[in-house]
Scaffold this active site. Structure first.
Site, mmCIF file in Angstrom:
data_model
loop_
_atom_site.group_PDB
_atom_site.id
_atom_site.type_symbol
_atom_site.label_atom_id
_atom_site.label_comp_id
_atom_site.label_asym_id
_atom_site.label_seq_id
_atom_site.Cartn_x
_atom_site.Cartn_y
_atom_site.Cartn_z
ATOM 1 N N CYS A 180 0.824 -1.212 0.000
ATOM 2 C CA CYS A 180 0.000 0.000 0.000
ATOM 3 C C CYS A 180 0.861 1.265 0.000
ATOM 4 C CB CYS A 180 -0.893 0.036 1.227
ATOM 5 S SG CYS A 180 -1.948 -1.387 1.374
ATOM 6 N N ARG B 291 5.416 0.183 -5.910
ATOM 7 C CA ARG B 291 5.361 -0.631 -4.690
ATOM 8 C C ARG B 291 4.458 -1.854 -4.858
ATOM 9 N NH1 ARG B 291 6.759 2.369 -0.026
ATOM 10 N NH2 ARG B 291 5.254 1.290 1.285
ATOM 11 N N TRP C 53 -2.791 -2.766 -1.670
ATOM 12 C CA TRP C 53 -2.342 -4.133 -1.985
ATOM 13 C C TRP C 53 -3.133 -5.024 -1.035
ATOM 14 C CZ3 TRP C 53 0.157 -8.286 0.384
ATOM 15 C CH2 TRP C 53 0.759 -9.210 -0.476
ATOM 16 N N ASN D 142 -1.742 1.746 5.593
ATOM 17 C CA ASN D 142 -0.821 0.738 5.084
ATOM 18 C C ASN D 142 -0.435 -0.122 6.270
ATOM 19 O OD1 ASN D 142 1.329 -0.736 4.063
ATOM 20 N ND2 ASN D 142 2.757 1.003 4.054
ATOM 21 N N GLY D 143 -0.669 -1.439 6.186
ATOM 22 C CA GLY D 143 -0.316 -2.318 7.306
ATOM 23 C C GLY D 143 -1.461 -3.253 7.613
ATOM 24 N N GLU E 74 18.538 -16.750 -8.002
ATOM 25 C CA GLU E 74 18.103 -15.400 -8.368
ATOM 26 C C GLU E 74 17.582 -15.358 -9.807
ATOM 27 O OE1 GLU E 74 17.330 -12.863 -6.878
ATOM 28 O OE2 GLU E 74 17.502 -11.205 -8.278
ATOM 29 N N LYS F 2 13.812 -14.235 -10.798
ATOM 30 C CA LYS F 2 13.493 -13.158 -11.761
ATOM 31 C C LYS F 2 12.482 -13.648 -12.776
ATOM 32 C CE LYS F 2 14.620 -10.685 -10.023
ATOM 33 N NZ LYS F 2 15.022 -10.160 -8.844
ATOM 34 N N GLU G 154 8.968 -14.187 -11.212
ATOM 35 C CA GLU G 154 8.337 -12.920 -10.806
ATOM 36 C C GLU G 154 7.660 -12.206 -11.966
ATOM 37 O OE1 GLU G 154 10.745 -10.809 -7.180
ATOM 38 O OE2 GLU G 154 11.821 -10.957 -9.055
ATOM 39 N N HIS H 90 19.196 -35.614 -7.469
ATOM 40 C CA HIS H 90 18.368 -36.056 -6.348
ATOM 41 C C HIS H 90 16.913 -35.626 -6.521
ATOM 42 C CE1 HIS H 90 21.990 -37.365 -4.373
ATOM 43 N NE2 HIS H 90 22.520 -36.184 -4.657
ATOM 44 N N LYS I 111 6.769 -4.231 -4.065
ATOM 45 C CA LYS I 111 8.181 -3.857 -4.000
ATOM 46 C C LYS I 111 8.640 -3.721 -2.564
ATOM 47 C CE LYS I 111 12.004 -2.401 -5.843
ATOM 48 N NZ LYS I 111 12.759 -3.468 -6.501
HETATM 49 C C1 G6P Z 1 9.798 -8.098 -2.241
HETATM 50 C C2 G6P Z 1 10.379 -7.552 -3.529
HETATM 51 C C3 G6P Z 1 11.705 -8.243 -3.825
HETATM 52 C C4 G6P Z 1 12.634 -8.085 -2.638
HETATM 53 C C5 G6P Z 1 12.005 -8.576 -1.336
HETATM 54 C C6 G6P Z 1 12.828 -8.162 -0.130
HETATM 55 O O1 G6P Z 1 9.433 -9.420 -2.411
HETATM 56 O O2 G6P Z 1 9.486 -7.759 -4.608
HETATM 57 O O3 G6P Z 1 12.298 -7.665 -4.968
HETATM 58 O O4 G6P Z 1 13.806 -8.812 -2.878
HETATM 59 O O5 G6P Z 1 10.722 -7.972 -1.167
HETATM 60 O O6 G6P Z 1 12.812 -6.768 -0.062
HETATM 61 P P1 G6P Z 1 13.927 -5.875 0.588
HETATM 62 O O7 G6P Z 1 13.461 -4.473 0.332
HETATM 63 O O8 G6P Z 1 13.959 -6.207 2.050
HETATM 64 O O9 G6P Z 1 15.223 -6.179 -0.088
#
Ligand code: G6P
Length: 614
Positions: free
Chosen positions: A2, A27, A75, A101-102, A487, A491, A494, A510, A609
């Site tokens: 949010c 965000r 959100w 937000n929260g 990673e 990506k 996501e 395995h 985000k």
């Molecule tokens: C969310 C974002 C990711 C990020 C993760 C941790 O899932 O979409 O891109 O890696 O949070 O966020 P931070 O701000 O703590 O690195």
């Protein structure tokens, strides 16, 4: 997650609020809304499911006048994305409108209590409960808004940043925070309010970051006043933010993600600026020097993080253990905080977070602090909650990251972890001098080598078109490349919504090997390093089962090119710095596959985000 925006001043609020919401789109959100006290003193609330542009469409024919307002991107947590659940929420009397937000954890109990007093609810949200509670306290005790907010927040359990408008008082916004970020911008005869500084920087560089359990009373024509929940007046520190507006725009790129991938050479250079001195053969992270006894005296390091930052942490473990011979554990912050970990004052906890706001990482820090551990933060967002909750730390200095899928923040985190390990190794004399010098020198060449990798963009875009058919991908790597495989897979899932898993290459036998057939794309990080021969055998095993291998290899490798279906040739570097090179083509691969599939790269579905709820 949010996003909150607020404005009070002499200008029309609506355009400022809408622009602010657009700045916060990164965000992640699913609906949006705005509340304004109009020129003729109505409290108007407009909301829409979908994007901020949908909200604009909805509000187009309505009265959007007014010089005070609050706005929100939601959100969904409690209740599906819908107009009814979008914020702002009115109180039943329609005297108050509130954004949040929260999460209000005890909302069910509070709702029952309010229902028994005759309050009715129009949404499934926890937020509506809070606005009704404030209204109830105001009406029954004949209190002003501030006093009612103070009393209400004493009843609430949870995390929140809120802003409240009162129809009968168009000269004021009351805002409060606990565990969710909130920033007040101070302009000439005007104030701004936002979840982070991005909606504020084009109007003023003066901001106040609210602390937990603080309430801001933002009144037209008056000084900003901040009190705590018990009305003790606080002395807010006015800070200067230095955000360049260009960093918040796409700058000619079709997406923020691609822009941020291409910014990496400059970002890594900025991250190392003033910290690496190749001529003097030196690396200095000032926070490490300032606290070297604490850090060198540690029994072990524990790195806590989430998502992409957790992958950087795995690379950090490898770097610190091999350069410094200090044991390192890596934990998901969300697991660490709830499993009563063994931790005490002999431990150093490193918290990694791009946003500096991740709720689980913040909670892990609080837990470790309460047990006496020393906390070192590695963050990007200056002034965010995590840097303020740690004993010391280092910023990664890569500029705002807007694309939800983290790219430049990851390579920035790895760069800081490499500098941290090198600074400690130098202090501890745990690396042979020749080796230390070789790594420092090579680190300084990484930006140039990244630029060479970026030249592969067209080739990777072409390759991506071949793989849009896939429903699954496997990513394999060993040693330093294992977290890169994780990673790369993250990506892809996501932003393209293709299921992808990263594995340590030897683990393939395995289980995952059962998935391999002629359809299955397998991305293998097979650059020249200590385990090259082993990875080569793993590729043979995949090819023996007709898997389609995309291999990342070191320039000039003509062994793997004869076996793999596709090879991406990368400049050679030291094994310990390889993740800074090999991550980049995987970012590009994910990006182009998502673009080919027509996905919303910068705002993928369901993702946020800044994850400000646990
Ligand atoms: C969310 C974002 C990711 C990020 C993760 C941790 O899932 O979409 O891109 O890696 O949070 O966020 P931070 O701000 O703590 O690195």
């Amino acid at each position: 997650m949010c996003g909150i925006v607020g404005y009070i001043g002499t200008k029309q609020a609506y355009p400022i609020l809408i622009k602010g919401l657009k700045r916060l789109e990164y965000r992640g959100y699913d609906s949006a809304g705005v509340a304004l006290i109009s020129n003729n003193r109505h409290l108007n609330v407009y909301k829409a499911k979908g994007k901020v542009s949908d909200l604009e469409g909805f509000a187009a024919e309505k009265d959007i006048s007014g010089t005070v307002g609050i706005a929100h991107t939601r959100w969904a947590t409690h209740g599906e994305p819908s107009r009814a659940n979008a914020h702002p929420h009115y109180s039943s009397s329609e005297n108050l409108a509130l954004i949040h937000n929260g999460i209000i954890e005890n909302y069910a109990t509070l709702k029952e209590k309010l229902q028994s007093k005759g309050y009715q609810f129009k949404s499934s949200t926890d937020t509506e409960v809070l606005v009704q509670l404030i209204d109830y306290i105001m009406v029954t005790n004949k209190l002003d808004l501030l006093s009612a907010v103070q009393l209400a927040l004493q009843e609430v359990i949870g995390a929140y940043a809120i802003a409240v408008l009162e129809k009968n008082n168009p000269d004021q916004i009351v805002a409060a925070r606990k565990s969710s970020p909130l920033v007040v911008g101070i302009g000439e005869d005007e104030f701004f309010l936002a979840s982070d500084a991005t909606p504020i920087v084009e109007y003023t560089d003066k901001v106040v970051y609210l602390d937990d359990e603080e309430i801001a009373i933002i009144c037209r024509g008056e000084e900003l006043k901040v009190v705590d929940f018990r009305n003790v007046e606080m002395n807010p520190e006015i800070r200067e933010v230095k955000l360049n507006l260009g960093q918040l725009e796409k700058g000619g790129f079709p997406h923020f993600m691609l822009k941020e991938i291409f910014e990496q050479p400059d970002c890594i250079y900025d991250c190392m600026r003033g910290r690496i001195n190749v001529d003097a053969d030196n690396v200095v992270l000032s926070a490490v020097i300032d606290y070297k006894e604490k850090l060198l005296g540690a029994r072990r390091f524990i790195i806590v993080a989430c998502g992409t930052s957790w992958h950087a942490a795995l690379i950090g473990k490898h770097l610190i253990e091999s350069f410094c011979r200090i044991p390192v554990e890596v934990e998901y912050a969300s697991e660490f905080r709830y499993r009563d970990p063994v931790i005490d004052e002999q431990d150093v906890v490193i918290a990694i977070s791009q946003s500096g706001e991740t709720a689980d990482t913040l909670a892990a820090i609080e837990l470790a602090r309460s047990r006496g551990a020393f906390i070192y933060g590695i963050c990007n967002s200056v002034g965010s909650s995590i840097p303020r909750a740690t004993h010391t730390g280092s910023y990664i200095h890569v500029g705002p990251e807007i694309g939800v899928a983290s790219t430049k923040a990851f390579t920035g985190q790895v760069t800081v972890l490499a500098m941290l390990a090198l600074t400690l190794a130098k202090e501890k004399q745990s690396l042979p001098r020749e080796e230390f010098l070789e790594i420092v020198k090579e680190l300084s060449h990484i930006p140039e080598k990244m630029k060479k990798v970026l030249e592969l963009n067209h080739r990777i875009a072409g390759l991506s078109q071949i793989f849009t058919y896939a429903h699954n991908f496997i990513y394999l790597g060993r040693g330093y490349s294992y977290p890169v495989a994780l990673e790369g897979a993250l990506k892809l899932k996501e932003i393209s919504y293709i299921h992808a898993e990263g594995y340590p290459a030897a683990e393939m036998k395995h289980g995952p090997i059962a998935l391999i057939d002629a359809e299955m794309p397998v991305v293998v990080i097979a650059t020249h390093n200590g385990l090259y021969e082993k990875v080569l055998s793993n590729i043979q095993e995949i090819k023996a089962r007709q898997g389609r291998v995309i291999a990342l290899v070191t320039e000039g490798d003509n062994v793997i090119s004869g076996i793999a279906d596709y090879c991406i040739e990368l400049p050679a570097t030291l094994e310990c710095l390889d993740p800074l090179i090999t991550t980049v083509p995987l970012q590009m691969l994910a990006y182009h596959i998502a673009v080919c599939k027509g996905k919303d790269v910068d705002q993928p579905r369901n993702l946020a985000k800044s994850v400000t709820v646990e």
